[in-house]
Design a protein around this motif. Structure first.
Motif, PDB file in Angstrom:
ATOM      1  N   ALA A 196      -2.128  -3.950  -0.905  1.00 13.21           N
ATOM      2  CA  ALA A 196      -2.316  -4.468  -2.257  1.00 13.21           C
ATOM      3  C   ALA A 196      -1.177  -5.411  -2.616  1.00 13.21           C
ATOM      4  N   TRP A 218      -5.114  -7.627  -0.220  1.00 16.32           N
ATOM      5  CA  TRP A 218      -5.952  -7.666  -1.433  1.00 16.32           C
ATOM      6  C   TRP A 218      -5.292  -8.557  -2.478  1.00 16.32           C
ATOM      7  N   VAL A 231      -4.988  -0.409  -6.556  1.00 18.83           N
ATOM      8  CA  VAL A 231      -3.676  -0.391  -5.897  1.00 18.83           C
ATOM      9  C   VAL A 231      -3.383   0.995  -5.326  1.00 18.83           C
ATOM     10  N   CYS A 234      -4.997   1.689  -1.968  1.00 20.02           N
ATOM     11  CA  CYS A 234      -4.546   0.915  -0.813  1.00 20.02           C
ATOM     12  C   CYS A 234      -3.397   1.642  -0.113  1.00 20.02           C
ATOM     13  N   ARG A 237       1.691  -1.424  -0.498  1.00 18.95           N
ATOM     14  CA  ARG A 237       1.870  -2.338  -1.618  1.00 18.95           C
ATOM     15  C   ARG A 237       2.872  -3.401  -1.187  1.00 18.95           C
TER      16      ARG A 237
END
Length: 266
Positions: A196, A218, A231, A234, A237
């Motif tokens: 994310a 993403w 988020v 996922c 990050r």
């Protein structure tokens, strides 16, 4: 080579009406599995990449200008209706400031592709700006991204997006999916890690972390980014560190940086 062309002057001709509907309506594009192209470059790129044209519309001036090039492509037009239109009709069909007098209706390719474990993907979630979408598809094609998945985003077959891709739409595989959950499930099944892109919170920094094959980056909505619930689902990050008081980057610019990190030589 001799071409058999049909002259059209009536605004209510069925082919003209279909072209207009495909310009205006995403629903019609989905139902018909067709979209429109304007300009010689897009039309020739479509033919070069084996996209089927159901209709080709050209003005007399455009025919004289591109006749030799059309002849070179003629073998691919056995099932294409070749239609000679007036300058008046061309003006009505045109969506560009300086039309070339060349228009086409193109059949969509299959809206699916296999997700592979060692490939790279871009997921566009709730992206709404056609210009950003077009730039992202161009960058994905240039970087060699293996596929772009769109979820609840603007239509990548809308005329504005198709023009903004400048032909890149034919160089990169694209797929529409209905929900973030469906995308996440498909990626996990192929052991592809969802990353994310975020601007706040605890995250790995681009340039200091490894992004490569087996990743899907993403990118969220231009104004709001990715929703927190997406988020959280996922596996990783990723953020781009910024200096000064800047809060975020343009979605297309941020995605470009992420895609470079995924595909750069190692």
């Amino acid at each position: 080579m001799e071409f058999r062309m049909t002259a059209i002057t009536a605004k209510d001709n069925p082919a003209i009406r279909l072209y207009r509907k495909l310009v205006r309506s995403r629903k019609t594009r989905v139902q018909m599995q067709q979209f429109v192209l304007e300009g010689y470059r897009l039309v020739s790129d479509a033919v070069h990449f084996s996209r089927k044209l159901t209709h080709l519309f050209v003005t007399e001036a455009a025919w004289e200008r591109y006749q030799e090039s059309f002849a070179a492509l003629a073998a691919d037009w056995k099932e294409t209706k070749l239609l000679l239109i007036s300058e008046e009709l061309a003006t009505e069909l045109a969506e560009t400031e300086h039309p070339q007098g060349v228009f086409a209706i193109c059949t969509m390719p299959s809206d699916t592709f296999s997700i592979l474990p060692n490939a790279t993907y871009l997921v566009l979630y709730q992206l709404q700006d056609p210009g950003n979408m077009g730039m992202l598809l161009r960058t994905a094609a240039a970087m060699g991204i293996d596929g772009v998945i769109c979820c609840q985003s603007c239509d990548f077959y809308s005329p504005k997006v198709v023009r903004a891709t400048m032909g890149a739409l034919f160089h990169v595989r694209v797929m529409q999916m209905p929900s973030a959950e469906a995308v996440l499930e498909k990626l996990r099944a192929a052991a592809v890690v969802s990353c994310a892109s975020v601007v706040q919170g605890e995250a790995e920094q681009v340039g200091l972390c490894e992004l490569g094959s087996g990743c899907a980056v993403w990118i969220g909505n231009e104004g709001n980014g990715l929703p927190a619930e997406v988020v959280q689902q996922c596996e990783r990050r990723i953020t781009i560190p910024m200096k000064g008081d800047m809060e975020s980057l343009n979605a297309a610019m941020a995605a470009g940086i992420m895609m470079w990190e995924m595909t750069k030589p190692r």
